[in-house]
Design a protein around this motif. Structure first.
Motif, short mmCIF file in Angstrom:
data_model
loop_
_atom_site.label_atom_id
_atom_site.label_comp_id
_atom_site.label_asym_id
_atom_site.label_seq_id
_atom_site.Cartn_x
_atom_site.Cartn_y
_atom_site.Cartn_z
N LEU A 39 0.83 -1.20 0.00
CA LEU A 39 0.00 0.00 0.00
C LEU A 39 0.87 1.26 0.00
CD1 LEU A 39 -2.84 1.22 0.10
CD2 LEU A 39 -2.73 1.07 2.61
N TYR A 40 1.99 1.19 0.74
CA TYR A 40 2.93 2.33 0.76
C TYR A 40 3.48 2.60 -0.64
CZ TYR A 40 7.35 4.78 1.45
OH TYR A 40 8.39 5.66 1.35
N ILE A 42 2.26 1.62 -3.61
CA ILE A 42 1.21 2.02 -4.55
C ILE A 42 0.82 3.48 -4.33
CG2 ILE A 42 -1.19 1.64 -5.22
CD1 ILE A 42 -0.74 -1.35 -4.53
N ASN A 43 0.60 3.85 -3.09
CA ASN A 43 0.22 5.23 -2.77
C ASN A 43 1.31 6.21 -3.19
OD1 ASN A 43 -1.36 7.34 -1.19
ND2 ASN A 43 0.56 7.36 -0.05
N ASN A 44 2.56 5.82 -2.94
CA ASN A 44 3.69 6.68 -3.30
C ASN A 44 3.78 6.92 -4.80
OD1 ASN A 44 6.71 7.21 -3.88
ND2 ASN A 44 6.55 7.48 -1.66
N ILE A 46 1.36 6.47 -7.12
CA ILE A 46 0.18 7.19 -7.64
C ILE A 46 0.32 8.68 -7.38
CG2 ILE A 46 -2.31 7.54 -7.31
CD1 ILE A 46 -2.57 4.55 -6.86
N ARG A 47 0.77 9.04 -6.17
CA ARG A 47 0.92 10.46 -5.86
C ARG A 47 1.96 11.12 -6.76
NH1 ARG A 47 2.39 9.98 -0.99
NH2 ARG A 47 4.61 10.39 -1.19
N ASN A 58 -3.77 14.91 -3.37
CA ASN A 58 -2.35 14.91 -3.03
C ASN A 58 -2.16 14.97 -1.51
OD1 ASN A 58 0.39 14.87 -3.51
ND2 ASN A 58 0.54 17.04 -3.98
N SER A 61 -3.17 11.73 0.09
CA SER A 61 -2.12 10.73 -0.09
C SER A 61 -0.96 10.93 0.88
CB SER A 61 -1.60 10.80 -1.53
OG SER A 61 -0.52 9.92 -1.72
N LEU A 64 -2.11 9.80 4.28
CA LEU A 64 -2.22 8.33 4.26
C LEU A 64 -0.84 7.70 4.43
CD1 LEU A 64 -3.88 5.75 3.86
CD2 LEU A 64 -3.57 6.05 1.38
N GLU A 65 0.16 8.32 3.83
CA GLU A 65 1.53 7.78 3.93
C GLU A 65 2.06 7.91 5.35
OE1 GLU A 65 5.49 8.30 1.20
OE2 GLU A 65 3.53 7.87 0.33
N ILE A 68 0.51 5.03 7.12
CA ILE A 68 1.07 3.73 6.72
C ILE A 68 2.44 3.52 7.37
CG2 ILE A 68 1.96 2.41 4.78
CD1 ILE A 68 -0.17 3.77 3.04
#
Length: 385
Positions: A39-40, A42-44, A46-47, A58, A61, A64-65, A68
């Motif tokens: 998840l870390y 993927i989120n990184n 995508i952002r 943004n 995200s 969220l990081e 995480i």
């Protein structure tokens, strides 16, 4: 190396080092930790690639990081500062200064909070490294923005310079055209004045001296004197006529109809307080009666439309004579017309141009409206009359 490449390299080096760190305790990884790490990543990604122009997403995200990273540490009790490097770089690229420093401070506090379990020295070292990375990233990003602003300003200046050169060339052509017409009109006026005043006076003097000669036939001395004087005045009259002929411009007939168009423009300017510039090419040939009537009415109707429908304040007219045809362009700075619907005015222009075997087009430009008509000098080898 530009900003985007540098940040991309640092990001993927950090991710690579995170993977190395994970491999050291791969045997102790649970499915939950693996899911959080994925998840870390993927989120990184995508952002970084998709959310640059989406401010709210943004920020979501970024928060969220934070969650995480804290969750990974809480479950695995394993941490490396490389988790925070992509985060701190992305924070340095935010546009809102206050929020940027608040998030950067949060990231530094998170690193101290996690590392303090190991030692205070380790926490301070980690926070210092992240602070240096943040300051460098912020500096690089601000320099990149400044460079873009300078480039944008340079592009605007270059466009302004090109427009200025174009306007200067148009003004020079216009000035030459006005100067040529003014000189022709003045030469014609002077020649006419000389003919009407000096020429008339000399002609009258010659007639009177001739009558005086008849009265003095019996007085040879006076007769001879008057006769010589009459011959001298007669010669002077011939010289004046020759000078008038040379002074009177032969090109005046070519421009005679165009002077009427000039008077139309001056009257329109005076009445409506609109700036109108008319430029006429030098390769002029005389317009026939139908041609002149068409050009005159097309300009008259176009001026009226520019003021009435376009609320124009500036109008440029170009009359260009070529060897075989003539082009008349009338362009204004009005509001234009996206959907051109021909009314009586535009239909009248089209009909007049077609009557002299020409064609016309109407177009909406980015800064006004353009009428452009073109007609031939000759039809089937004959001059239009």
């Amino acid at each position: 190396m530009d900003k985007s490449k540098l940040f991309t390299y640092v990001r993927y080096i950090s991710i690579f080092l995170i993977l190395i760190n994970i491999s050291n305790y791969a045997d102790n990884l649970s499915w939950l930790i693996i899911a959080l790490i994925l998840l870390y990543f993927i989120n990184n990604q995508i952002r970084f690639f998709n959310l640059e122009n989406h401010k709210k997403l943004n920020y979501i995200s970024l928060f969220l990081e934070f969650f995480i990273i804290l969750s990974i540490y809480s479950i695995s009790h394993n941490f490396t500062l490389f988790y925070l490097i992509p985060l701190i770089i992305d924070i340095s690229c935010l546009t809102y200064t206050n929020l940027k420093y608040l998030l950067a401070g949060t990231a530094l506090f998170l690193s101290i909070f996690i590392q303090i379990d190991y030692s205070i020295v380790s926490a301070i070292e980690t926070a210092s490294i992240l602070l240096i990375i943040f300051l460098l990233s912020d500096y690089i990003y601000s320099q990149g923005i400044s460079k873009l602003n300078y480039q944008h300003l340079y592009d605007k200046l270059r466009i302004s310079q090109d427009n200025l050169k174009k306007a200067n060339n148009e003004l020079e052509v216009y000035a030459n055209s006005v100067e040529e017409l003014t000189i022709l009109k003045e030469r014609n006026r002077i020649s006419r004045e000389i003919h009407d005043s000096v020429g008339h006076a000399l002609s009258t003097t010659i007639i009177q001296l001739g009558a005086l000669e008849k009265l003095l036939k019996n007085d040879e001395d006076l007769f001879e004197l008057v006769h010589e004087l009459r011959e001298f005045v007669n010669k002077s009259y011939s010289d004046v006529r020759g000078a008038v002929s040379k002074l009177k411009p032969t090109e005046y007939e070519k421009y005679q109809n165009l002077f009427k168009i000039e008077e139309l423009i001056k009257t329109f300017e005076k009445i409506n307080n609109v700036d109108v510039k008319c430029t006429i090419s030098k390769n002029t040939w005389p317009l026939s009666t139908p041609q002149f009537s068409t050009v005159y009415r097309v300009i008259q109707e176009s001026l009226s439309n520019s003021l009435k429908h376009g609320n124009a304040t500036k109008i440029k007219i170009f009359i260009t004579f070529n060897n075989d045809n003539c082009t008349v362009s009338i362009k204004d700075n009005g509001r234009g017309c996206e959907n051109i619907q021909k009314g009586n005015g535009l239909n009248g222009i089209s009909e007049r141009i077609r009557e002299i075997n020409g064609n016309v087009k109407f177009s909406n430009t980015k800064d006004g409206f353009l009428v452009q008509g073109n007609f031939p000098k000759y039809i089937r080898g004959d001059f239009i009359e």
